[in-house]
Write a protein that holds these residues in place. Structure first.
Motif, mmCIF file in Angstrom:
data_model
loop_
_atom_site.group_PDB
_atom_site.id
_atom_site.type_symbol
_atom_site.label_atom_id
_atom_site.label_comp_id
_atom_site.label_asym_id
_atom_site.label_seq_id
_atom_site.Cartn_x
_atom_site.Cartn_y
_atom_site.Cartn_z
ATOM 1 N N SER A 80 33.026 -4.040 -1.609
ATOM 2 C CA SER A 80 31.686 -3.469 -1.617
ATOM 3 C C SER A 80 31.704 -2.043 -1.104
ATOM 4 O O SER A 80 32.572 -1.657 -0.316
ATOM 5 C CB SER A 80 30.748 -4.313 -0.736
ATOM 6 N N ALA A 81 30.730 -1.260 -1.555
ATOM 7 C CA ALA A 81 30.555 0.094 -1.033
ATOM 8 C C ALA A 81 29.846 0.070 0.311
ATOM 9 O O ALA A 81 29.769 1.092 0.991
ATOM 10 C CB ALA A 81 29.759 0.933 -2.023
ATOM 11 N N TYR A 82 29.337 -1.098 0.687
ATOM 12 C CA TYR A 82 28.573 -1.219 1.926
ATOM 13 C C TYR A 82 29.425 -1.884 3.001
ATOM 14 O O TYR A 82 29.978 -2.957 2.786
ATOM 15 C CB TYR A 82 27.298 -2.040 1.688
ATOM 16 N N GLY A 83 29.514 -1.236 4.156
ATOM 17 C CA GLY A 83 30.368 -1.752 5.221
ATOM 18 C C GLY A 83 29.614 -2.092 6.486
ATOM 19 O O GLY A 83 30.224 -2.196 7.556
ATOM 20 N N ALA A 96 33.549 -16.337 2.425
ATOM 21 C CA ALA A 96 34.545 -15.394 1.899
ATOM 22 C C ALA A 96 35.688 -15.294 2.900
ATOM 23 O O ALA A 96 35.502 -15.494 4.106
ATOM 24 C CB ALA A 96 33.913 -14.020 1.680
ATOM 25 N N ASP A 97 36.877 -14.986 2.419
ATOM 26 C CA ASP A 97 38.049 -14.921 3.289
ATOM 27 C C ASP A 97 38.325 -13.516 3.816
ATOM 28 O O ASP A 97 38.950 -13.358 4.856
ATOM 29 C CB ASP A 97 39.289 -15.433 2.538
ATOM 30 N N ASP A 98 37.882 -12.503 3.077
ATOM 31 C CA ASP A 98 38.127 -11.134 3.521
ATOM 32 C C ASP A 98 37.098 -10.224 2.877
ATOM 33 O O ASP A 98 36.379 -10.615 1.941
ATOM 34 C CB ASP A 98 39.550 -10.690 3.166
ATOM 35 N N TYR A 99 37.036 -8.985 3.377
ATOM 36 C CA TYR A 99 36.017 -8.030 2.944
ATOM 37 C C TYR A 99 36.631 -6.637 2.968
ATOM 38 O O TYR A 99 37.140 -6.200 3.998
ATOM 39 C CB TYR A 99 34.830 -8.104 3.918
ATOM 40 N N LEU A 100 36.616 -5.965 1.838
ATOM 41 C CA LEU A 100 37.145 -4.609 1.746
ATOM 42 C C LEU A 100 36.026 -3.645 1.378
ATOM 43 O O LEU A 100 35.236 -3.920 0.467
ATOM 44 C CB LEU A 100 38.236 -4.537 0.686
ATOM 45 N N VAL A 101 35.973 -2.527 2.087
ATOM 46 C CA VAL A 101 34.953 -1.516 1.835
ATOM 47 C C VAL A 101 35.534 -0.434 0.933
ATOM 48 O O VAL A 101 36.617 0.098 1.185
ATOM 49 C CB VAL A 101 34.452 -0.896 3.159
ATOM 50 N N LYS A 102 34.817 -0.095 -0.124
ATOM 51 C CA LYS A 102 35.232 0.980 -1.026
ATOM 52 C C LYS A 102 35.036 2.333 -0.328
ATOM 53 O O LYS A 102 34.068 2.502 0.420
ATOM 54 C CB LYS A 102 34.387 0.968 -2.299
ATOM 55 N N PRO A 103 35.900 3.299 -0.602
ATOM 56 C CA PRO A 103 37.140 3.171 -1.390
ATOM 57 C C PRO A 103 38.248 2.549 -0.545
ATOM 58 O O PRO A 103 38.291 2.751 0.665
ATOM 59 C CB PRO A 103 37.470 4.622 -1.735
ATOM 60 N N PHE A 104 39.112 1.789 -1.159
ATOM 61 C CA PHE A 104 40.225 1.176 -0.453
ATOM 62 C C PHE A 104 41.514 1.428 -1.222
ATOM 63 O O PHE A 104 41.499 1.764 -2.413
ATOM 64 C CB PHE A 104 39.998 -0.336 -0.281
ATOM 65 N N HIS A 105 42.629 1.295 -0.535
ATOM 66 C CA HIS A 105 43.936 1.475 -1.167
ATOM 67 C C HIS A 105 44.291 0.209 -1.944
ATOM 68 O O HIS A 105 44.240 -0.895 -1.398
ATOM 69 C CB HIS A 105 45.009 1.760 -0.123
ATOM 70 N N PHE A 106 44.661 0.372 -3.194
ATOM 71 C CA PHE A 106 45.052 -0.780 -3.997
ATOM 72 C C PHE A 106 46.226 -1.525 -3.369
ATOM 73 O O PHE A 106 46.304 -2.759 -3.441
ATOM 74 C CB PHE A 106 45.418 -0.338 -5.411
ATOM 75 N N ASP A 107 47.157 -0.785 -2.761
ATOM 76 C CA ASP A 107 48.316 -1.441 -2.143
ATOM 77 C C ASP A 107 47.898 -2.325 -0.970
ATOM 78 O O ASP A 107 48.516 -3.369 -0.719
ATOM 79 C CB ASP A 107 49.323 -0.393 -1.672
#
Length: 226
Positions: A80-83, A96-107
């Motif tokens: 999500s773009a919202y953190g 949910a198991d995890d949450y990533l805020v955009k922008p994030f590293h694909f790796d």
């Protein structure tokens, strides 16, 4: 490995999908939440779900809830773009198991995916167990019983329970839990750990006279028979 990507940003969907495919994964891309129903109807086997929250028709949080109705253990990573804390709390409350805020590293995302899948690999030769009083945790098949009754847990709940059990009665702090169970350092002032501890207590302790999950104020949590 089959990954489902729910992302309505066509550029990000294309770039991330291509990245995952270059890593050797199959990636099914959908662009609105209502498209999930067709996949579930045909019982497509998905190993990991990547769900953007703000998508058309049915949002990613509702999609997460739908998936959890059918599969308690499959890894779900929200993007999500919202953190804000409220956004993350809502996602974790829906298991949910995890949450990533955009922008994030694909790796970074790829490392998380592989971490979840490594934990899901089963030992085909011999099941491994942890037993504490009448609590039995089958590490191989990821099944939990208490007094002979099967307890249904999500993947993150199971990982948290195992971490507490493997501590063998030692107190573990919120910081240790976030580093070992969530594998990153989110702000320990958030209540994510408390939320999941409460989930576990309702499932592991509520209906049983002997309580196993304990809090030591100011220090952390431990699992033991007292």
């Amino acid at each position: 490995m089959h990954i489902l990507l729910l992302e309505d940003d066509l550029i990000l969907s294309s770039e991330l999908g291509q990245f995952l495919e270059n890593k050797g994964a199959a990636c099914t891309r959908i662009y609105s939440g209502d498209q999930l129903d067709a996949l579930l109807l045909h019982n497509q086997s998905i190993d990991v779900y990547l769900l953007d929250i703000h998508v058309p028709q049915v949002n990613g949080l509702e999609v997460c809830s739908k998936i959890r109705e059918k599969d308690k253990m499959v890894p779900i990573i929200m993007i999500s773009a919202y953190g804000e804390l409220a956004d993350k709390t809502d996602a974790y409350n829906r298991f949910a198991d995890d949450y990533l805020v955009k922008p994030f590293h694909f790796d970074e995302l790829w490392m998380k995916i592989n971490s979840f899948l490594r934990r899901s690999i089963k030992n085909q030769d011999q099941d491994q167990f942890i037993k504490i009083e009448d609590l039995v945790i089958n590490l191989t098949q990821r099944i939990v019983h208490r007094a002979g009754k099967e307890i249904t847990l999500t993947l993150k709940e199971f990982q948290l329970l195992v971490y507490l059990a493997e501590a063998q009665g030692r107190i573990v702090s919120k910081q240790q839990i976030t580093e070992q169970v969530w594998e990153h350092n989110f702000n320990t002032n958030t209540n994510t750990v408390e939320v999941y501890i409460n989930f576990l207590r309702k499932k592991i302790d509520k209906d049983f006279p002997t309580k196993l999950i304990h809090t030591r104020s100011g220090f952390g949590y431990f699992l033991a028979s007292m």
